[in-house]
Enzyme design. Structure first.
Site, PDB file in Angstrom:
ATOM      1  N   CYS A   1      46.747  92.650  75.409  1.00 19.32           N
ATOM      2  CA  CYS A   1      46.059  93.525  74.454  1.00 19.32           C
ATOM      3  C   CYS A   1      44.569  93.212  74.320  1.00 19.32           C
ATOM      4  O   CYS A   1      43.799  94.058  73.876  1.00 19.32           O
ATOM      5  CB  CYS A   1      46.731  93.444  73.088  1.00 19.32           C
ATOM      6  SG  CYS A   1      48.460  93.976  73.098  1.00 19.32           S
TER       7      CYS A   1
ATOM      8  N   HIS B   1      41.664  96.616  67.903  1.00 20.37           N
ATOM      9  CA  HIS B   1      42.909  96.825  68.627  1.00 20.37           C
ATOM     10  C   HIS B   1      43.898  97.482  67.676  1.00 20.37           C
ATOM     11  O   HIS B   1      44.110  97.014  66.563  1.00 20.37           O
ATOM     12  CB  HIS B   1      43.437  95.476  69.124  1.00 20.37           C
ATOM     13  CG  HIS B   1      44.813  95.539  69.692  1.00 20.37           C
ATOM     14  ND1 HIS B   1      45.211  96.523  70.573  1.00 20.37           N
ATOM     15  CD2 HIS B   1      45.901  94.742  69.504  1.00 20.37           C
ATOM     16  CE1 HIS B   1      46.479  96.325  70.909  1.00 20.37           C
ATOM     17  NE2 HIS B   1      46.919  95.254  70.263  1.00 20.37           N
TER      18      HIS B   1
ATOM     19  N   ASN C   1      50.759 101.011  69.536  1.00 20.71           N
ATOM     20  CA  ASN C   1      50.016  99.948  70.217  1.00 20.71           C
ATOM     21  C   ASN C   1      50.005 100.246  71.714  1.00 20.71           C
ATOM     22  O   ASN C   1      51.025 100.130  72.381  1.00 20.71           O
ATOM     23  CB  ASN C   1      50.696  98.600  69.939  1.00 20.71           C
ATOM     24  CG  ASN C   1      49.952  97.425  70.557  1.00 20.71           C
ATOM     25  OD1 ASN C   1      49.063  97.590  71.380  1.00 20.71           O
ATOM     26  ND2 ASN C   1      50.341  96.221  70.165  1.00 20.71           N
TER      27      ASN C   1
END
Length: 325
Positions: free
Chosen positions: A115, A252, A282
């Site tokens: 990520c 993020h 996500n």
């Protein structure tokens, strides 16, 4: 004293057509739309179609970024694709993007920091531009995390989605201070001691299989809040600025509660924070460039804006960056 800066000149994104609302998970899991929203802020996400690859998403985002920048593929010197879900073990997904764009010059490679991958890729692109190795670099985050989900694990499979975002950076001359356009500072970290709180239980040299994502959610939450806050503050401190100087935060997009906690800890009003987690879930390395592109379309990022980006992922790997559009 003048210096070379890596200045953003275009961005774009792509989302697969299939939209998966939270209620779809109620058919197969002991969960509910209310439960997912309350704990994550996620309402829906996009899943790639059968046969739709990470490179397909990346290529579409790349074309959108080229169009936004008014550039053609041959004017790009390098492509860096941040992904944890590549098409193949090798060669890189980036070379597939390079071929699809008809870019016969330059070079292309993948970056893997899960990520946090986009920030790692951004830092590398910035270094290449500052070193004079490339004039224009396209940085792409692209993921098909739906391919590595355990659909019986309600704690993980409801969190992730597929998508891609791309940002084009161009070498331009700046004055060498924080008023410059471009990347002003990057802050990168990792700590392999925390491997087992967020990982995939497979790989070529272990199981010979792709594996599934595994996560200790509460542990990840605690580390995310602490580490993202510290990294963001470190980046601001390095430039001698405060939260009041930051125009936009593009975090993020993992969990709305994490985003709110980090913003609160850093003293940044939520209205200055870009939120797309509710619509995309996500998307790992794709989440920052995807959110950035959406924000640009919504005219929430304008020329001259000082932007803070930050992310954390498996490794643990995390970091932040400050850039002026």
């Amino acid at each position: 004293m003048t210096t070379i800066r890596a200045v953003p000149v275009g961005c774009g994104h792509y989302l697969p057509e299939r939209v998966v609302e939270n209620v779809e998970f109620e058919k197969t899991l002991d969960t509910s739309d209310e439960w997912i929203r309350a704990r994550t802020g996620i309402e829906r996400r996009h899943f790639a179609a059968e046969g739709e690859k990470t490179s397909d998403l990346a290529i579409a985002a790349a074309k959108a970024a080229l169009a936004d920048a008014g550039l053609e593929a041959h004017q790009i010197d390098a492509i860096v694709v941040a992904t944890a879900t590549p098409d193949q073990t090798f060669p890189s997904t980036a070379t597939r993007v390079q071929a699809a764009l008809g870019m016969e010059n330059g070079f292309a490679f993948d970056m893997q920091a899960v990520c946090a991958g986009f920030i790692y890729a951004l830092a590398n692109a910035n270094a290449m531009i500052m070193a004079g190795q490339a004039k224009r670099v396209m940085v792409i985050g692209a993921e098909t995390f739906s391919r590595i989900m355990d659909w019986t694990d309600r704690g993980t499979c409801v969190l992730f989605g597929d998508g891609a975002g791309a940002l084009i950076l161009e070498a331009q001359t700046g004055a060498g201070d924080q008023s410059d356009s471009g990347i002003l500072y990057t802050d990168l970290h990792s700590d392999g001691r925390f491997n087992d709180i967020l990982y995939v239980d497979g790989g070529p040299s272990t199981t010979g299989t792709t594996g599934h994502l595994r996560m200790l959610g509460q542990d990840v939450f605690k580390h995310a809040v602490a580490k993202l806050s510290a990294s963001g503050e470190a980046s601001m401190s390095a430039l001698g600025i405060t939260a009041d100087d930051v125009d936009v935060v593009v975090p993020h997009q993992a969990n709305l509660r994490i985003i709110k906690k980090v913003a609160q800890k850093m003293g940044i009003p939520l209205e200055r924070v870009i939120l797309t987690v509710q619509d995309h879930g996500n998307t790992s390395a794709a989440s920052i460039p995807l959110a950035m592109s959406v924000a640009r379309q919504q005219k929430r990022i304008a020329k001259g804006d000082l932007i803070l980006i930050e992310a954390i992922g498996g490794g643990l790997a995390w970091g932040s960056a400050l850039m002026r559009w």
